[in-house]
Design a protein around this motif. Structure first.
Motif: not given
Length: 194
Positions: A50-65
């Motif tokens: 959920s956190v990884a795909f949230r960040d993928a949607a935001r294009k907030d790349f880092g450890p979660t993605t």
């Protein structure tokens, strides 16, 4: 599914959150259709994705993605009952932004088009929702739009000759319910029980 870029993950995220709410502490060590996961690991995976795909949607790349989902066995912490529903809600909210499906993004260390990432997120929520319901003996009625998106994604993977994200497809009759067909395409036996 007519337009994968307009799928609202909110209804399916709510289904998963309600299933998680129904999990008792005594069930956390129970078996799931994911051979390597107990219920607690499945819940941890749901929180992480959920956190990884949230960040993928935001294009907030880092450890979660950038971390592969199989990098470590996921688990839940003491605050998971509050954290998981919040992560699911944030996931759905992030994908409501039209910019989420534009261009490319990253999840699980894989770069992919935004619209494909949305379909993968729907697939994860639908299939792991089924896993959680089966493992804990709860009724499961996925959101029809998310189920349609998940099935379409899994069918496309199967038709391209690839293995599903969860393993080789399990044969299911063509006239089986759509959920059973999606579960089979995902590499699960629709008749699995603990």
């Amino acid at each position: 599914m007519s337009d994968p870029t307009t799928l609202d993950l909110g209804p399916q995220a709510l289904v998963v959150a309600r299933l998680a709410e129904g999990v008792t502490d005594a069930q956390l060590g129970g078996a799931t259709p994911c051979p390597q996961y107990a219920v607690r690991h499945l819940l941890g995976h749901l929180a992480g994705l959920s956190v990884a795909f949230r960040d993928a949607a935001r294009k907030d790349f880092g450890p979660t993605t950038d971390t592969r989902p199989d990098a470590a066995l996921p688990d839940v912490g003491p605050g998971w009952r509050a954290e998981l529903p919040k992560a699911l809600e944030e996931l759905a909210d992030a994908w409501r932004d039209p910019a989420a499906t534009s261009g490319t993004t990253r999840a699980g260390s894989v770069d992919l088009p935004g619209a494909v990432a949305l379909a993968v997120a729907a697939d994860e929520l639908v299939v792991h929702g089924w896993d959680l319901a089966r493992a804990t003996g709860q009724e499961y009625v996925p959101d029809p739009a998310a189920l349609g998106a998940a099935h379409a994604f899994l069918l496309q993977v199967a038709q391209s000759g690839g293995e599903g994200p969860f393993g080789p497809p399990v044969p299911v009759p063509d006239d089986a319910p759509l959920l059973d067909r999606a579960v089979g395409l995902s590499g699960r036996d629709p008749h699995w029980t603990p």
